[in-house]
Motif scaffolding. Structure first.
Motif, mmCIF file in Angstrom:
data_model
loop_
_atom_site.group_PDB
_atom_site.id
_atom_site.type_symbol
_atom_site.label_atom_id
_atom_site.label_comp_id
_atom_site.label_asym_id
_atom_site.label_seq_id
_atom_site.Cartn_x
_atom_site.Cartn_y
_atom_site.Cartn_z
ATOM 1 N N PRO A 28 0.820 -1.207 0.000
ATOM 2 C CA PRO A 28 0.000 0.000 0.000
ATOM 3 C C PRO A 28 0.854 1.258 0.000
ATOM 4 C CG PRO A 28 -0.001 -1.027 2.170
ATOM 5 C CD PRO A 28 0.701 -1.973 1.245
ATOM 6 N N SER A 29 0.341 2.309 -0.639
ATOM 7 C CA SER A 29 1.089 3.565 -0.687
ATOM 8 C C SER A 29 1.062 4.268 0.655
ATOM 9 C CB SER A 29 0.510 4.478 -1.765
ATOM 10 O OG SER A 29 0.600 3.875 -3.033
ATOM 11 N N ARG A 30 -0.135 4.341 1.228
ATOM 12 C CA ARG A 30 -0.285 5.014 2.516
ATOM 13 C C ARG A 30 -1.483 4.415 3.227
ATOM 14 N NH1 ARG A 30 -0.870 11.536 3.821
ATOM 15 N NH2 ARG A 30 -1.151 11.304 6.071
ATOM 16 N N ILE A 31 -1.318 4.216 4.526
ATOM 17 C CA ILE A 31 -2.422 3.731 5.356
ATOM 18 C C ILE A 31 -2.859 4.834 6.284
ATOM 19 C CG2 ILE A 31 -3.188 1.992 6.994
ATOM 20 C CD1 ILE A 31 -1.043 0.128 5.886
ATOM 21 N N TYR A 32 -4.099 5.186 6.194
ATOM 22 C CA TYR A 32 -4.643 6.242 7.033
ATOM 23 C C TYR A 32 -5.109 5.642 8.350
ATOM 24 C CZ TYR A 32 -4.295 8.886 2.722
ATOM 25 O OH TYR A 32 -3.816 9.490 1.589
ATOM 26 N N THR A 33 -6.380 5.376 8.493
ATOM 27 C CA THR A 33 -6.904 4.816 9.726
ATOM 28 C C THR A 33 -6.649 3.318 9.799
ATOM 29 O OG1 THR A 33 -8.630 6.488 9.865
ATOM 30 C CG2 THR A 33 -8.979 4.450 11.097
ATOM 31 N N MET A 34 -6.254 2.870 10.995
ATOM 32 C CA MET A 34 -6.195 1.443 11.327
ATOM 33 C C MET A 34 -7.114 1.231 12.518
ATOM 34 S SD MET A 34 -2.145 0.513 11.179
ATOM 35 C CE MET A 34 -1.192 0.511 9.666
ATOM 36 N N ALA A 35 -7.851 0.142 12.523
ATOM 37 C CA ALA A 35 -8.819 -0.053 13.603
ATOM 38 C C ALA A 35 -9.103 -1.530 13.811
ATOM 39 C CB ALA A 35 -10.122 0.683 13.289
ATOM 40 N N TRP A 36 -9.716 -1.809 14.953
ATOM 41 C CA TRP A 36 -10.204 -3.149 15.275
ATOM 42 C C TRP A 36 -11.691 -3.061 15.594
ATOM 43 C CZ3 TRP A 36 -7.461 -7.540 14.693
ATOM 44 C CH2 TRP A 36 -6.078 -7.419 14.567
ATOM 45 N N TYR A 37 -12.455 -3.971 15.016
ATOM 46 C CA TYR A 37 -13.866 -4.126 15.298
ATOM 47 C C TYR A 37 -14.065 -5.525 15.877
ATOM 48 C CZ TYR A 37 -15.114 -0.025 12.447
ATOM 49 O OH TYR A 37 -15.247 1.240 11.940
ATOM 50 N N ARG A 38 -15.219 -5.741 16.490
ATOM 51 C CA ARG A 38 -15.555 -7.089 16.947
ATOM 52 C C ARG A 38 -17.053 -7.319 16.789
ATOM 53 N NH1 ARG A 38 -14.495 -6.469 23.501
ATOM 54 N NH2 ARG A 38 -16.282 -5.072 23.947
ATOM 55 N N GLN A 39 -17.383 -8.594 16.642
ATOM 56 C CA GLN A 39 -18.793 -8.974 16.524
ATOM 57 C C GLN A 39 -19.028 -10.231 17.337
ATOM 58 O OE1 GLN A 39 -20.260 -9.399 12.495
ATOM 59 N NE2 GLN A 39 -22.359 -9.099 13.187
ATOM 60 N N ALA A 40 -19.868 -10.092 18.344
ATOM 61 C CA ALA A 40 -20.256 -11.222 19.180
ATOM 62 C C ALA A 40 -21.508 -11.868 18.591
ATOM 63 C CB ALA A 40 -20.515 -10.757 20.609
ATOM 64 N N PRO A 41 -21.765 -13.132 18.907
ATOM 65 C CA PRO A 41 -22.948 -13.805 18.368
ATOM 66 C C PRO A 41 -24.231 -13.042 18.689
ATOM 67 C CG PRO A 41 -21.491 -15.388 19.397
ATOM 68 C CD PRO A 41 -20.930 -14.032 19.722
ATOM 69 N N GLY A 42 -25.036 -12.801 17.664
ATOM 70 C CA GLY A 42 -26.304 -12.129 17.849
ATOM 71 C C GLY A 42 -26.218 -10.630 18.033
ATOM 72 N N LYS A 43 -25.012 -10.076 17.891
ATOM 73 C CA LYS A 43 -24.840 -8.632 18.080
ATOM 74 C C LYS A 43 -24.264 -7.993 16.827
ATOM 75 C CE LYS A 43 -24.244 -8.734 23.094
ATOM 76 N NZ LYS A 43 -23.404 -8.266 24.230
ATOM 77 N N GLN A 44 -24.427 -6.683 16.749
ATOM 78 C CA GLN A 44 -23.857 -5.938 15.627
ATOM 79 C C GLN A 44 -22.353 -5.767 15.810
ATOM 80 O OE1 GLN A 44 -26.104 -2.247 15.396
ATOM 81 N NE2 GLN A 44 -27.495 -3.155 13.891
ATOM 82 N N LEU A 47 -17.057 -0.948 16.832
ATOM 83 C CA LEU A 47 -15.698 -0.454 16.810
ATOM 84 C C LEU A 47 -15.098 -0.598 18.207
ATOM 85 C CD1 LEU A 47 -13.352 1.062 15.435
ATOM 86 C CD2 LEU A 47 -14.498 3.195 16.083
ATOM 87 N N VAL A 48 -13.967 -1.252 18.300
ATOM 88 C CA VAL A 48 -13.285 -1.447 19.572
ATOM 89 C C VAL A 48 -12.225 -0.366 19.794
ATOM 90 C CG1 VAL A 48 -11.828 -3.002 20.922
ATOM 91 C CG2 VAL A 48 -13.654 -3.928 19.471
ATOM 92 N N TYR A 59 -11.108 4.557 21.853
ATOM 93 C CA TYR A 59 -11.526 3.250 22.352
ATOM 94 C C TYR A 59 -13.003 3.289 22.740
ATOM 95 C CZ TYR A 59 -6.508 2.468 22.872
ATOM 96 O OH TYR A 59 -5.167 2.346 22.633
ATOM 97 N N VAL A 60 -13.662 2.154 22.574
ATOM 98 C CA VAL A 60 -15.002 2.026 23.122
ATOM 99 C C VAL A 60 -14.868 1.977 24.641
ATOM 100 C CG1 VAL A 60 -15.025 -0.515 23.061
ATOM 101 C CG2 VAL A 60 -17.166 0.759 22.897
ATOM 102 N N ASP A 61 -15.854 2.512 25.343
ATOM 103 C CA ASP A 61 -15.737 2.647 26.797
ATOM 104 C C ASP A 61 -15.454 1.315 27.495
ATOM 105 O OD1 ASP A 61 -18.246 5.294 27.258
ATOM 106 O OD2 ASP A 61 -16.130 5.363 26.678
ATOM 107 N N SER A 62 -16.023 0.239 26.983
ATOM 108 C CA SER A 62 -15.919 -1.047 27.672
ATOM 109 C C SER A 62 -14.499 -1.628 27.699
ATOM 110 C CB SER A 62 -16.874 -2.065 27.037
ATOM 111 O OG SER A 62 -16.555 -2.249 25.681
ATOM 112 N N VAL A 63 -13.598 -1.102 26.873
ATOM 113 C CA VAL A 63 -12.232 -1.639 26.839
ATOM 114 C C VAL A 63 -11.184 -0.627 27.302
ATOM 115 C CG1 VAL A 63 -12.893 -3.124 24.911
ATOM 116 C CG2 VAL A 63 -11.626 -1.016 24.455
#
Length: 119
Positions: A28-44, A47-48, A59-63
């Motif tokens: 890649p030439s340039r990477i702007y945003t890097m992030a982690w998401y998660r999805q638990a069973p039955g949930k949307q 963004l973590v 960060y999401v408040d829970s982490v």
């Protein structure tokens, strides 16, 4: 062609730690945003943690206070350091990057890695 490859998931007891890694291949030439998401069973998918190219992180408040996102721009890699894991952290974790790779600028997703925290 850019691809994101994740590693580092697994099974851990509550209170334990894991580190997730995600590397972008394909020059890649340039990477702007890097992030982690998660999805638990039955949930949307949620963004973590995110890291902007200027090193600003969110960060999401829970982490907050338990997870840390970091990036190595020279290696086109993002990490998620997870400490004091809780059963509610169990989910499939996906890395995300917004990348400039001629001729496009677009979003890319990793394949997902399972994190399971036992009580």
């Amino acid at each position: 062609q850019v691809q994101l490859v994740e590693s580092g998931g697994g099974l851990v007891e509550a209170g334990g730690s894991l580190r997730l890694s995600c590397a972008a291949s394909g020059s890649p030439s340039r990477i702007y945003t890097m992030a982690w998401y998660r999805q638990a069973p039955g949930k949307q998918r949620e963004l973590v943690a995110s890291s902007a190219s200027g090193a600003r992180t969110n960060y999401v408040d829970s982490v907050k206070g338990r997870f840390t996102i970091s990036r190595d721009n020279a290696k086109n890699t993002v990490y998620l350091h997870m400490n004091s894991l809780k059963p509610e952290d169990t989910a499939v974790y996906y890395c995300y990057m917004y990348i400039s790779a001629a001729p496009t600028i677009r979003s890319y997703w990793g394949q997902g890695t399972q994190v399971t925290v036992s009580s």
